[in-house]
Design a protein around this motif. Structure first.
Motif, short mmCIF file in Angstrom:
data_model
loop_
_atom_site.label_atom_id
_atom_site.label_comp_id
_atom_site.label_asym_id
_atom_site.label_seq_id
_atom_site.Cartn_x
_atom_site.Cartn_y
_atom_site.Cartn_z
N GLY A 1 0.82 -1.21 0.00
CA GLY A 1 0.00 0.00 0.00
C GLY A 1 0.85 1.26 0.00
O GLY A 1 0.61 2.18 -0.78
N PHE A 2 1.87 1.28 0.87
CA PHE A 2 2.76 2.44 0.91
C PHE A 2 3.48 2.63 -0.42
O PHE A 2 3.58 3.74 -0.93
CB PHE A 2 3.78 2.30 2.05
CG PHE A 2 3.26 2.77 3.38
CD1 PHE A 2 3.09 4.12 3.62
CD2 PHE A 2 2.91 1.87 4.38
CE1 PHE A 2 2.59 4.58 4.84
CE2 PHE A 2 2.41 2.31 5.60
CZ PHE A 2 2.25 3.66 5.83
N LEU A 3 3.99 1.53 -0.99
CA LEU A 3 4.69 1.62 -2.27
C LEU A 3 3.75 2.12 -3.37
O LEU A 3 4.10 2.98 -4.17
CB LEU A 3 5.25 0.25 -2.67
CG LEU A 3 6.49 -0.25 -1.91
CD1 LEU A 3 6.82 -1.68 -2.31
CD2 LEU A 3 7.68 0.66 -2.20
N LEU A 4 2.54 1.56 -3.41
CA LEU A 4 1.61 1.96 -4.46
C LEU A 4 1.18 3.41 -4.29
O LEU A 4 1.08 4.17 -5.26
CB LEU A 4 0.38 1.03 -4.49
CG LEU A 4 -0.46 1.21 -5.76
CD1 LEU A 4 -0.78 -0.13 -6.40
CD2 LEU A 4 -1.74 1.99 -5.49
N GLY A 5 0.97 3.83 -3.03
CA GLY A 5 0.59 5.22 -2.77
C GLY A 5 1.69 6.19 -3.20
O GLY A 5 1.43 7.20 -3.86
#
Lengths: 201, 193
Positions: free
Chosen positions: A96-100
């Protein structure tokens, strides 16, 4: 009505691909209608000047959530046959952090990049090439990250099960929360517009 | 690469670029109305198919197919690719998400052409170069590709689909997407200035 229709054998694999294409048309159509073919419109969410992303996404979630809840409650859809991706909490948090981060750097998320590319945005096409490269990198590194990929398995689990609350109550609370957040989002937009009027950035 | 094409908002675009559709772009649909439409499409997918929407998964199929064409032994020994290649009774691109994403391109184009919003160009801020914007677009895509695989889906397959199903992992993912984007936004603001 026996739904999901596909799970009850109303049609086969080949017809399901035609259904996929038609559902995709609807999906892409409404993403573009919302303005999600524009990177500036999308990323404005993260500079708090235009919270359309939040409003559209949560309206869609609430609509589908309530619809499925009522259809299940009326016995028209067998909810146990609707596929739920198993939760692997920690890799999903990291993902999630990477995609955000990737979203705000690149200007699009994967689905909206398709819509933007189809309406002529070259940066979206390059963004899609980046996504493909990212998947290749993940695939090539998979033997080394496999352990982490499968870490913290929780199985197929929903918020009502996790919180030990009834399905209906969680649906109600999420809908209530969303309505409050919509009002909050509009308030933030007005505040930012007023600030911008005073000191142009 | 230093073309003067620089689309801004939908309203401004028409004034700056050469384009096939001479009329001005129409304004975007009300966010709640567009969201309701998206929600109905998602609901239809649940009811008809028993599954939600997706995007990144289609690109995984494409990558697995490509890798299999280039280096079949290497690809088939890899558990990640193998999942997307299936049991070899079907072509890896004869896949539900692949067809759905082809539909997304078609639907996006249909909506764009009807609203006069199909324009060739690079979307960026006035003081950024095209090269810089494309580098950001590529790097961001790379991060998303890796992130979507660890998360088992992207904003479509996890945040929206899993959000509506009250899936625990999807809600954790969704909050981290927003957190990650807000954390990084300040550092990449120049591409829109």
């Amino acid at each position: 009505m026996n739904a999901p229709f596909f799970k009850f054998g109303l049609f086969g694999d080949n017809v399901s691909l035609i259904v996929a294409f038609l559902i995709g048309i609807g999906f892409g159509f409404f993403l573009e209608r919302a303005g999600f073919g524009s990177a500036r419109k999308l990323t404005a969410q993260f500079y708090l000047t235009d919270l359309t992303v939040f409003k559209v996404m949560f309206t869609a979630i609430i609509t589908a959530m309530l619809g499925l809840f009522y259809l299940g409650w009326m016995g028209l859809v067998d909810l146990s046959l609707v596929y739920l991706t198993p939760t692997h909490l920690v890799p999903q948090i990291v993902g999630g952090f990477l995609l955000g981060a990737g979203f705000v750097v690149g200007g699009y998320c994967p689905g909206t990049a398709c819509v933007a590319a189809s309406t002529g945005k070259m940066d979206a096409l390059i963004n899609l090439l980046g996504i493909i490269l990212g998947i290749v990198v993940f695939g090539e590194l998979f033997p080394w990250v496999e352990g982490f990929y499968y870490a913290t398995p929780m199985g197929q689990v929903t918020l009502p099960q996790l919180l030990n609350l009834s399905y209906g109550l969680v649906v109600f609370l999420v809908a209530l929360m969303a309505i409050g957040a919509f009002a909050g989002a509009t308030w933030v937009e007005k505040r930012m517009a007023a600030r911008k009027g005073g000191q142009p950035s | 690469m230093q073309a003067d094409v620089q689309p801004l908002t939908a309203e401004q675009v028409g004034a700056h670029t050469h384009h096939a559709v001479p009329r001005a772009p129409q304004p975007y649909t009300n966010p709640y109305l567009a969201g309701f439409g998206l929600g109905l499409v998602l609901l239809a997918s649940f009811v008809i198919m028993g599954r939600g929407l997706g995007a990144s998964g289609a690109f995984s199929s494409l990558v697995a197919f490509g890798a299999d064409a280039v280096a079949p032994e290497h690809t088939r020994a890899n558990a990640f690719y193998a999942e997307y290649l299936g049991d070899h009774t079907r072509h890896p691109l004869m896949d539900w998400l692949v067809f759905e994403v082809v539909g997304v391109f078609a639907g996006g184009f249909l909506s764009g052409i009807l609203a006069g919003r199909v324009r060739m160009g690079i979307e960026r801020g006035p003081s950024t170069t095209n090269r810089m914007r494309l580098m950001y677009a590529f790097a961001g895509g790379g991060l998303m590709g890796i992130g979507a695989k660890f998360a088992r889906g992207c904003t479509s397959g996890q945040a929206m689909t899993g959000g509506a199903l009250l899936n625990v992992g999807s809600w954790a993912f969704m909050m981290c997407v927003f957190a990650g984007a807000y954390a990084v936004a300040y550092f990449v603001r120049r591409q829109w200035q």
